[in-house]
Each structure stands twice: as C-alpha cells, then as structure tokens.
Design a protein around this motif. Structure first.
Motif, PDB file in Angstrom:
ATOM      1  N   GLU A 101      42.170 141.580  99.308  1.00 59.86           N
ATOM      2  CA  GLU A 101      43.491 142.202  99.340  1.00 59.86           C
ATOM      3  C   GLU A 101      44.195 141.890 100.663  1.00 59.86           C
ATOM      4  N   ALA A 124      52.277 138.993  96.652  1.00 57.21           N
ATOM      5  CA  ALA A 124      52.302 140.457  96.584  1.00 57.21           C
ATOM      6  C   ALA A 124      51.775 140.920  95.227  1.00 57.21           C
ATOM      7  N   ALA A 125      52.119 140.184  94.166  1.00 56.04           N
ATOM      8  CA  ALA A 125      51.614 140.516  92.833  1.00 56.04           C
ATOM      9  C   ALA A 125      50.107 140.305  92.763  1.00 56.04           C
ATOM     10  N   ARG A 185      48.107 140.595  95.262  1.00 51.69           N
ATOM     11  CA  ARG A 185      47.532 141.715  96.024  1.00 51.69           C
ATOM     12  C   ARG A 185      47.432 142.971  95.164  1.00 51.69           C
ATOM     13  N   ARG A 186      48.468 143.259  94.410  1.00 52.20           N
ATOM     14  CA  ARG A 186      48.430 144.442  93.527  1.00 52.20           C
ATOM     15  C   ARG A 186      47.330 144.293  92.479  1.00 52.20           C
ATOM     16  N   SER A 187      47.173 143.098  91.961  1.00 50.83           N
ATOM     17  CA  SER A 187      46.128 142.846  90.965  1.00 50.83           C
ATOM     18  C   SER A 187      44.738 143.020  91.573  1.00 50.83           C
ATOM     19  N   ARG A 220      44.031 144.975  94.057  1.00 51.38           N
ATOM     20  CA  ARG A 220      43.867 146.426  94.253  1.00 51.38           C
ATOM     21  C   ARG A 220      43.368 147.071  92.959  1.00 51.38           C
ATOM     22  N   GLN A 221      43.900 146.632  91.828  1.00 53.03           N
ATOM     23  CA  GLN A 221      43.442 147.170  90.544  1.00 53.03           C
ATOM     24  C   GLN A 221      42.003 146.772  90.280  1.00 53.03           C
ATOM     25  N   THR A 246      48.461 135.322  87.682  1.00 55.32           N
ATOM     26  CA  THR A 246      48.278 136.265  88.781  1.00 55.32           C
ATOM     27  C   THR A 246      46.882 136.868  88.721  1.00 55.32           C
TER      28      THR A 246
END
Length: 60
Positions: free
Chosen positions: A22, A45-46, A48-50, A52-53, A6
């Motif tokens: 993102e 989705a995972a 995308r979260r990564s 964002r970080q 991911t």
C-alpha cells in the motif's frame, strides 16, 4: 485503468511487497502526481485502495 487490471496490479504488488504494498502504491501515485501525470496518479491511487481491501480480507 479497468477494475480488473487494477485488481491484478494490486494482487501482484501485494505478493511482492506484502504489507508494504500500500505504501509503495502511494509512493508511485505521489511520484506521478509530482510529474504531472494525473491519470497515472489516479490509477495508482485506485491500486492503493484495492490493496487496502486485500489487506483487510487477509487479516484475521
């Protein structure tokens, strides 16, 4: 998808698309969800979260 995979996808997408990465991951997640590919949608989705970080870490 494994956490390391991911993170690799997120970094690659961020390198190619920059701040739009993102949104691109979100688009891919929606497409997969619309096609009934639930697992792939969760993977995106995972990613995308990564992303964002990553963006948070890169903003100063």
């Amino acid at each position: 998808m494994e956490a390391t995979k991911t993170a690799e996808y997120a970094r690659a997408l961020y390198q190619v698309h920059g701040d739009l990465a993102e949104a691109e991951a979100a688009r891919k997640a929606r497409e997969c969800d619309d096609e009934g590919k639930t697992r792939e949608a969760e993977d995106w989705a995972a990613v995308r979260r990564s992303i964002r970080q990553l963006r948070g870490a890169n903003q100063s």
